[in-house]
Design an enzyme around this catalytic site. Structure first.
Site, PDB file in Angstrom:
ATOM      1  N   CYS A 126      -3.764 -11.775  -1.089  1.00  0.00           N
ATOM      2  CA  CYS A 126      -4.066 -11.621   0.253  1.00  0.00           C
ATOM      3  C   CYS A 126      -5.068 -10.587   0.860  1.00  0.00           C
ATOM      4  CB  CYS A 126      -2.751 -11.528   0.983  1.00  0.00           C
ATOM      5  SG  CYS A 126      -3.000 -11.369   2.900  1.00  0.00           S
ATOM      6  N   CYS A 129      -3.920  -8.585   3.385  1.00  0.00           N
ATOM      7  CA  CYS A 129      -3.260  -7.564   3.106  1.00  0.00           C
ATOM      8  C   CYS A 129      -3.721  -6.341   2.373  1.00  0.00           C
ATOM      9  CB  CYS A 129      -2.017  -8.003   2.038  1.00  0.00           C
ATOM     10  SG  CYS A 129      -1.114  -9.402   2.625  1.00  0.00           S
TER      11      CYS A 129
END
Length: 273
Positions: A126, A129
């Site tokens: 991600c 993230c």
């Protein structure tokens, strides 16, 4: 020349080694040594001299020559580290804990007392993230009385399914007898949302009643997928048999474990799990 120094790597070929720092990638060595491979990530010894670069960035330029041997210079040798540090392992603070199981998560939340707990769901792939991670580490450092629990989605998909985590990065805040006080997704652009939640729920206070942790239906969902023992489901229900009845019902309409059927939203885009 061939030897096995105390640092735990093998050397063959040359009597001279020059290590030059690069901004990115692994360090390069100018030498006729065919290859170096460290077995330990910390202290390294070459011909009686110790190299210490725990984060692989702790040196700029270094050279060493074996005693009583004529130096031979060549290019192409490399220092190869056994395990590179992953982005979610960098800059961690003492109050940041990676969760290894659903049972560990339940127990951390139940044993937190009045301490604020931030639950952080992330995925190695991600981008949001990864970009947010350094700021979360900074906030953890500036809020030492808050516990930050991290859950790797890729390693704990059944747990995330049971907790209805559908977007990454995703955060939940828990506090004492109130249990979950807020949950949301945010990015670098909306980090103020995270800071505001810390300021609101991180103030000193004393909760009345036992620490709540996860909601009862979430515990039932985890137990139905055999992720936690059934005795971790609270017996606030009329009878113990009711717990097993709920667990059985949850199994019959359970979350699909077919990874191809689950999708996550990263930002505004849907990405297959």
């Amino acid at each position: 020349m061939s030897c096995l120094p105390a640092g735990g790597f093998s050397v063959s070929g040359s009597s001279s080694l020059i290590v030059n720092n690069r901004e990115k990638g692994s360090p390069r060595a100018s030498s006729s040594i065919g290859g170096l491979q460290f077995r330990s990530p910390n202290s390294k010894e070459i011909w009686g001299n110790t190299l210490d670069f725990p984060d692989q960035k702790g040196f700029s330029n270094w050279s060493n020559k074996a005693p009583n041997l004529d130096p031979v210079y060549a290019q192409g040798a490399t220092i190869s580290f056994g395990k590179a540090q992953k982005w979610w392992e960098k800059s961690l603070q003492p109050n940041m804990i990676e969760i290894d199981s659903a049972q560990e998560l339940v127990e951390h939340l139940r044993n937190a007392g009045d301490r604020l707990v931030v639950l952080n769901f992330f995925s190695p792939g991600c981008g949001g993230c990864k970009a947010l991670h350094p700021k979360i580490c900074q906030l953890a450092e500036s809020n030492p009385n808050t516990t930050f629990l991290t859950v790797n989605y890729e390693e704990h998909k059944p747990m995330c399914y049971a907790l209805h985590v559908h977007v990454l990065p995703f955060f939940r805040f828990y506090r004492g007898a109130d249990g979950k006080v807020c949950s949301f997704s945010c990015t670098n652009a909306t980090i103020k949302k995270f800071k505001d939640a810390l300021a609101k729920h991180g103030t000193e206070r004393c909760s009345l009643g036992p620490t709540k942790g996860l909601e009862e239906k979430e515990l039932v969902a985890l137990a139905s997928n055999d992720l936690i023992p059934k005795d971790l489901v609270p017996l606030s229900l009329p009878k113990e048999e009711k717990v097993h009845e709920l667990v059985g019902a949850a199994k019959s309409s359970s979350f699909s474990r077919d990874e191809n059927k689950v999708e996550l939203k990263e930002g505004n885009a849907m990405v297959a799990a």
